[in-house]
Design a protein around this motif. Sequence first.
Motif, PDB file in Angstrom:
ATOM      1  N   THR A  13       0.662  -0.009  17.908  1.00  0.00           N
ATOM      2  CA  THR A  13      -0.087  -0.930  18.762  1.00  0.00           C
ATOM      3  C   THR A  13      -1.539  -0.467  18.847  1.00  0.00           C
ATOM      4  OG1 THR A  13       0.337   0.354  20.758  1.00  0.00           O
ATOM      5  CG2 THR A  13       1.975  -1.341  20.169  1.00  0.00           C
ATOM      6  N   ARG A  14      -2.387  -1.332  19.347  1.00  0.00           N
ATOM      7  CA  ARG A  14      -3.795  -0.964  19.562  1.00  0.00           C
ATOM      8  C   ARG A  14      -3.879   0.213  20.534  1.00  0.00           C
ATOM      9  NH1 ARG A  14      -8.967  -3.531  19.280  1.00  0.00           N
ATOM     10  NH2 ARG A  14      -7.920  -5.324  18.388  1.00  0.00           N
ATOM     11  N   GLU A  15      -3.090   0.156  21.594  1.00  0.00           N
ATOM     12  CA  GLU A  15      -3.109   1.228  22.585  1.00  0.00           C
ATOM     13  C   GLU A  15      -2.621   2.539  21.964  1.00  0.00           C
ATOM     14  OE1 GLU A  15      -1.610  -1.796  23.090  1.00  0.00           O
ATOM     15  OE2 GLU A  15      -3.218  -2.630  24.332  1.00  0.00           O
ATOM     16  N   ASP A  18      -5.382   3.783  19.548  1.00  0.00           N
ATOM     17  CA  ASP A  18      -6.527   4.309  20.308  1.00  0.00           C
ATOM     18  C   ASP A  18      -6.194   5.639  20.971  1.00  0.00           C
ATOM     19  OD1 ASP A  18      -8.067   2.152  19.537  1.00  0.00           O
ATOM     20  OD2 ASP A  18      -7.846   1.066  21.444  1.00  0.00           O
TER      21      ASP A  18
END
Length: 90
Positions: A13-15, A18
């Motif tokens: 996921t993006r989270e 990151d």
Amino acid sequence: MTVLITADVPGQTREGYDGMLKVLSGPIKRAPGFLMHGAYESEDGGWRVFEVWQTMEQANQFFAQHIAPNLPPVVRPKRKAQQLHSCVQP
């Protein structure tokens, strides 16, 4: 020989990406042989990551020591390597 490492990371996921980048951005900048890193969300909902390293051994060592131990159990990158004919750097 300089290598391009690409990794398709289904389930990322993006989270999650990151969070990994936040933890690993310092160590990767100091890693022997590291030249550059980039990533983007892939069409299938995962992530595609690409890096350029001076050698395959340096790329594999960093992955084994820093990335693999920090991946969630459901996230398994599919890595590929390609020797580069050229790599222009500043």
